[in-house]
Design a protein around this motif. Structure first.
Motif, PDB file in Angstrom:
ATOM      1  N   ASP A  48      -2.047 -14.152 -65.455  1.00 52.07           N
ATOM      2  CA  ASP A  48      -2.418 -12.742 -65.609  1.00 52.07           C
ATOM      3  C   ASP A  48      -2.024 -12.006 -64.356  1.00 52.07           C
ATOM      4  OD1 ASP A  48      -3.726 -12.609 -68.185  1.00 52.07           O
ATOM      5  OD2 ASP A  48      -5.120 -14.037 -67.303  1.00 52.07           O
ATOM      6  N   LEU A  49      -1.508 -10.816 -64.548  1.00 52.99           N
ATOM      7  CA  LEU A  49      -0.983 -10.108 -63.392  1.00 52.99           C
ATOM      8  C   LEU A  49      -2.085  -9.526 -62.528  1.00 52.99           C
ATOM      9  CD1 LEU A  49       2.121  -8.281 -64.814  1.00 52.99           C
ATOM     10  CD2 LEU A  49       2.004 -10.336 -63.418  1.00 52.99           C
ATOM     11  N   VAL A  50      -1.891  -9.718 -61.227  1.00 56.41           N
ATOM     12  CA  VAL A  50      -2.787  -9.074 -60.278  1.00 56.41           C
ATOM     13  C   VAL A  50      -2.409  -7.597 -60.274  1.00 56.41           C
ATOM     14  CG1 VAL A  50      -3.435  -8.951 -57.847  1.00 56.41           C
ATOM     15  CG2 VAL A  50      -2.901 -11.164 -58.879  1.00 56.41           C
ATOM     16  N   GLN A  51      -3.414  -6.722 -60.364  1.00 52.83           N
ATOM     17  CA  GLN A  51      -3.085  -5.285 -60.427  1.00 52.83           C
ATOM     18  C   GLN A  51      -2.940  -4.664 -59.038  1.00 52.83           C
ATOM     19  OE1 GLN A  51      -6.321  -3.982 -62.883  1.00 52.83           O
ATOM     20  NE2 GLN A  51      -5.563  -5.162 -64.606  1.00 52.83           N
ATOM     21  N   ASN A  52      -3.792  -5.124 -58.109  1.00 57.38           N
ATOM     22  CA  ASN A  52      -3.746  -4.552 -56.758  1.00 57.38           C
ATOM     23  C   ASN A  52      -3.933  -5.620 -55.706  1.00 57.38           C
ATOM     24  OD1 ASN A  52      -3.513  -1.637 -56.942  1.00 57.38           O
ATOM     25  ND2 ASN A  52      -5.463  -1.753 -58.051  1.00 57.38           N
ATOM     26  N   VAL A  53      -3.126  -5.543 -54.660  1.00 52.90           N
ATOM     27  CA  VAL A  53      -3.330  -6.406 -53.496  1.00 52.90           C
ATOM     28  C   VAL A  53      -3.529  -5.483 -52.297  1.00 52.90           C
ATOM     29  CG1 VAL A  53      -2.380  -8.215 -52.016  1.00 52.90           C
ATOM     30  CG2 VAL A  53      -1.793  -8.174 -54.445  1.00 52.90           C
ATOM     31  N   TYR A  54      -4.684  -5.594 -51.666  1.00 48.84           N
ATOM     32  CA  TYR A  54      -4.959  -4.771 -50.482  1.00 48.84           C
ATOM     33  C   TYR A  54      -4.848  -5.635 -49.241  1.00 48.84           C
ATOM     34  CZ  TYR A  54      -7.109  -1.556 -53.818  1.00 48.84           C
ATOM     35  OH  TYR A  54      -7.338  -0.703 -54.870  1.00 48.84           O
ATOM     36  N   GLN A  55      -4.237  -5.088 -48.220  1.00 48.89           N
ATOM     37  CA  GLN A  55      -4.167  -5.788 -46.937  1.00 48.89           C
ATOM     38  C   GLN A  55      -5.233  -5.160 -46.034  1.00 48.89           C
ATOM     39  OE1 GLN A  55      -1.080  -7.892 -45.992  1.00 48.89           O
ATOM     40  NE2 GLN A  55      -2.603  -8.660 -44.559  1.00 48.89           N
ATOM     41  N   ALA A  56      -6.350  -5.853 -45.852  1.00 50.41           N
ATOM     42  CA  ALA A  56      -7.418  -5.264 -45.015  1.00 50.41           C
ATOM     43  C   ALA A  56      -7.095  -5.503 -43.550  1.00 50.41           C
ATOM     44  CB  ALA A  56      -8.758  -5.887 -45.379  1.00 50.41           C
ATOM     45  N   LYS A  57      -7.169  -4.444 -42.758  1.00 52.08           N
ATOM     46  CA  LYS A  57      -6.848  -4.581 -41.328  1.00 52.08           C
ATOM     47  C   LYS A  57      -8.099  -4.874 -40.502  1.00 52.08           C
ATOM     48  CE  LYS A  57      -2.366  -3.651 -41.090  1.00 52.08           C
ATOM     49  NZ  LYS A  57      -1.874  -4.818 -41.781  1.00 52.08           N
ATOM     50  N   ASP A  58      -9.271  -4.571 -41.072  1.00 50.04           N
ATOM     51  CA  ASP A  58     -10.515  -4.889 -40.360  1.00 50.04           C
ATOM     52  C   ASP A  58     -11.608  -5.252 -41.371  1.00 50.04           C
ATOM     53  OD1 ASP A  58     -11.497  -2.405 -41.335  1.00 50.04           O
ATOM     54  OD2 ASP A  58     -10.547  -1.396 -39.639  1.00 50.04           O
TER      55      ASP A  58
ATOM     56  N   GLY B 119      -3.895 -20.978 -63.540  1.00 52.83           N
ATOM     57  CA  GLY B 119      -4.632 -20.176 -64.524  1.00 52.83           C
ATOM     58  C   GLY B 119      -6.140 -20.373 -64.488  1.00 52.83           C
ATOM     59  N   ASN B 120      -6.641 -21.004 -63.416  1.00 49.54           N
ATOM     60  CA  ASN B 120      -8.090 -21.218 -63.334  1.00 49.54           C
ATOM     61  C   ASN B 120      -8.843 -19.956 -62.938  1.00 49.54           C
ATOM     62  OD1 ASN B 120      -7.600 -23.894 -63.916  1.00 49.54           O
ATOM     63  ND2 ASN B 120      -7.383 -24.456 -61.756  1.00 49.54           N
ATOM     64  N   VAL B 121      -8.199 -19.111 -62.178  1.00 53.51           N
ATOM     65  CA  VAL B 121      -8.788 -17.803 -61.836  1.00 53.51           C
ATOM     66  C   VAL B 121      -7.693 -16.746 -61.974  1.00 53.51           C
ATOM     67  CG1 VAL B 121     -10.681 -18.408 -60.238  1.00 53.51           C
ATOM     68  CG2 VAL B 121      -8.356 -18.299 -59.377  1.00 53.51           C
ATOM     69  N   SER B 122      -8.115 -15.556 -62.356  1.00 47.58           N
ATOM     70  CA  SER B 122      -7.105 -14.487 -62.477  1.00 47.58           C
ATOM     71  C   SER B 122      -7.729 -13.150 -62.060  1.00 47.58           C
ATOM     72  CB  SER B 122      -6.568 -14.418 -63.908  1.00 47.58           C
ATOM     73  OG  SER B 122      -7.635 -14.516 -64.819  1.00 47.58           O
ATOM     74  N   PRO B 123      -7.957 -13.010 -60.757  1.00 43.73           N
ATOM     75  CA  PRO B 123      -8.579 -11.770 -60.296  1.00 43.73           C
ATOM     76  C   PRO B 123      -7.618 -10.588 -60.370  1.00 43.73           C
ATOM     77  CG  PRO B 123      -7.989 -13.172 -58.443  1.00 43.73           C
ATOM     78  CD  PRO B 123      -7.659 -13.946 -59.671  1.00 43.73           C
ATOM     79  N   PRO B 124      -8.059  -9.459 -60.920  1.00 47.21           N
ATOM     80  CA  PRO B 124      -7.172  -8.283 -60.960  1.00 47.21           C
ATOM     81  C   PRO B 124      -6.898  -7.715 -59.568  1.00 47.21           C
ATOM     82  CG  PRO B 124      -9.091  -7.998 -62.421  1.00 47.21           C
ATOM     83  CD  PRO B 124      -9.340  -9.229 -61.609  1.00 47.21           C
TER      84      PRO B 124
END
Ligand SMILES: Cc1cc2nc3c(=O)[nH]c(=O)nc-3n(C[C@H](O)[C@H](O)[C@H](O)COP(=O)(O)OP(=O)(O)OC[C@H]3O[C@@H](n4cnc5c(N)ncnc54)[C@H](O)[C@@H]3O)c2cc1C
Length: 294
Positions: free
Chosen positions: A3-13, A44-49
């Motif tokens: 399942d496609l990840v919808q958003n990937v955020y790069q947290a700087k802090d 396919g064990n986890v599919s976080p959006p």
């Protein structure tokens, strides 16, 4: 990935990561080194959006000591741990556990926080940190919780981590004189293998070589890494000598047979556990000797 990840955020802090966790709750997964999570996603064990990448947060990568308390940041990699001066001498068992993990490429990416939060029965950092009676500091946008690591891990790949929480750091007391820590692991014939059995032993003794305090933690000897409370109770207050060690080895064999009854690893582990315990114990005692000489 299935399942496609919808958003990937790069947290700087940390604050950004906590805000994102608060916003996305169970939709989001923290991504540290990705050495467990990416595999689980591929299978396919986890599919976080939503993925919140914390690998470039500097403040959680720190390893430091203040007033005898060691703080190990959750995004410290195994390479960071292996090379850190704090783990070069008395606490070398912690560096040894880090060094035993995967390959250099894995150790450069994989973090201690990921190891603890993934909570595999064979997670190699769990036994030494359990034996050091470590606490975990869990942060959400609204609160900070501090829990004993022994309570944090509740079962096979199960922890008390809430969906909006980040493991910020791990905290434990450094060793003082008359204390030692040892770690031993079996099952590294293939350098990439996950531990088949590991054990960490923390010991405190008095000038007459009596066992004042002991904490023993095992990995891959049941559903999760765990403290061996019965053995600890048996050892406390007794004279540290070979006959005690033989009794403890027999106790460990007995509990391994009960715990792994019906599994085909039982016949191997009932004997292996005794050798792994003895090695970790010897290393803990050697640590004390090293300190006496220095
Ligand atoms: C080839 C190979 C060999 C390996 N060998 C070993 C080995 O010998 N011994 C061993 O113990 N392990 C081994 N592993 C497993 C793995 O490398 C470790 O468990 C590693 O420590 C996971 O850390 P990570 O940063 O990659 O975690 P990730 O994969 O990024 O995350 C793992 C889980 O923890 C969560 N998480 C991560 N950090 C935090 C945080 N700070 N707060 C909240 N949640 C968080 C993630 O959401 C995810 O659910 C191996 C893996 C591979 C691929």
């Amino acid at each position: 990935m299935r399942d496609l990840v919808q958003n990937v955020y790069q947290a700087k802090d940390t604050e950004t990561a906590l805000n994102l966790l608060n916003q996305h709750q169970s939709e989001a997964k923290i991504l540290a080194g990705g050495t467990d999570l990416i595999i689980q996603m591929r299978e396919g064990n986890v599919s976080p959006p939503v993925l919140i990448d914390i690998s470039s947060i500097h403040e959680t990568r720190e390893i430091k000591e203040q007033s005898n308390t060691i703080e190990l940041g959750s995004t410290a990699t195994f390479t960071d741990i292996e090379k850190h001066i704090l783990f070069n001498h008395c606490l070398s068992a912690i560096a040894k556990a880090a060094r035993s993990i995967g390959s250099p490429q894995i150790r450069n990416r994989a973090t201690v926080g990921g190891n603890l939060c993934n909570a595999s029965p064979a997670a190699d950092m769990l036994p030494p940190l359990l034996a050091m009676d470590a606490m975990v500091v869990l942060k959400s946008k609204h609160q900070t919780r501090v829990l004993p690591l022994s309570e944090f891990v509740t079962g096979k790949e199960q922890t008390l981590l809430q969906v909006d929480e980040l493991l910020e750091k791990i905290r434990f007391q450094n060793l003082t004189s008359n204390e030692g820590l040892g770690f031993s692991k079996l099952g590294i014939r293939n350098a990439l293998a996950i531990a088949r059995l590991s054990m960490a032993v923390y010991l405190e003794w008095d000038e007459n070589h009596m066992c004042k305090n002991v904490r023993i933690a095992s990995g891959a000897l049941g559903l999760n890494a765990q403290r061996e409370w019965d053995v600890e109770r048996f050892m406390k207050g007794k004279h540290l000598n070979n006959s005690l060690f033989a009794e403890v080895a027999a106790l460990l064999e007995e509990s391994t047979m009960k715990r792994l009854a019906g599994r085909n690893t039982m016949n191997f582990k009932r004997y292996a556990v005794q050798g792994v315990f003895k090695q970790a114990l010897d290393e803990a005692l050697e640590g004390m000797d090293r300190r006496k000489d220095s």
